[in-house]
Design an enzyme around this catalytic site. Sequence first.
Site, PDB file in Angstrom:
ATOM      1  N   LYS A   1       0.920  -1.486  -0.499  1.00 37.13           N
ATOM      2  CA  LYS A   1      -0.070  -0.481   0.032  1.00 37.13           C
ATOM      3  C   LYS A   1       0.842   1.709   0.153  1.00 37.13           C
ATOM      4  O   LYS A   1       0.642   2.350  -0.585  1.00 37.13           O
ATOM      5  CB  LYS A   1      -1.779   0.298   1.312  1.00 37.13           C
TER       6      LYS A   1
ATOM      7  N   ASP B   1      -6.597   1.700   0.814  1.00 32.03           N
ATOM      8  CA  ASP B   1      -6.989   0.770   2.687  1.00 32.03           C
ATOM      9  C   ASP B   1      -8.048   1.525   2.433  1.00 32.03           C
ATOM     10  O   ASP B   1      -9.246   0.747   2.284  1.00 32.03           O
ATOM     11  CB  ASP B   1      -6.229   3.323   2.472  1.00 32.03           C
TER      12      ASP B   1
END
Length: 217
Positions: free
Chosen positions: A127, A145
């Site tokens: 991420k 997220d």
Amino acid sequence: MAGKYSKLNRQQIFDFFARLAEDNPNPEGELEYVNDFTLLVAVVLSAQATDVGVNKATRSLWPVADTPEKMLALGVDGLKEHIKTIGLYNSKAENVIKLCRDLIDKHGGKVPQTREELVALAGVGRKTANVVLNIAFGQPTCAVDTHIFRVSNRTGLAPGKNVDKVEDALMKVIPDPFKLHAHHWLILLGRYICKARKPECAKCKLTDICLYKEKTL
């Protein structure tokens, strides 16, 4: 392709992003940074923390440590003094210092531009790498997220049981003209409109496309 990865059809998906683009043509992330290196550190620090909290801490950090060399000179203890208001600051400080050593030893002090090289750095997961690749280097990545995961599932845009499946689906269904900024649009939508406990559907421009059954209209 949309049918396999999305509950929306191609036209709905295009309209979904076209409306977000019309509303905010050049979206930006909310983390404060001064260069590629400080962006990378800010994203590492933001794990399980808010952007607001990270920004508050780094406003005194960037003036004294905006390069890997300066951060290394600050050391773990010096860094902790700046970031002690951020969750998990002990382990984050150690990771950032290790990350700086790797940047200097393996990359000449520069932030690498591939996911493989980024995730090899201490404290950097997929991420984080995706965020850096997108913001710093303009690569069409989508860092999933909690906000993007929620929006993708709730609206029917790109349902998935975990973040990897949602990321894969998003990269398949997001139309090319919108891939660069999709990450930011979806985060901002989830953060300010499509909230976890009670989405503010009355403020949303996507209600006629969204498949969420419990709209708060």
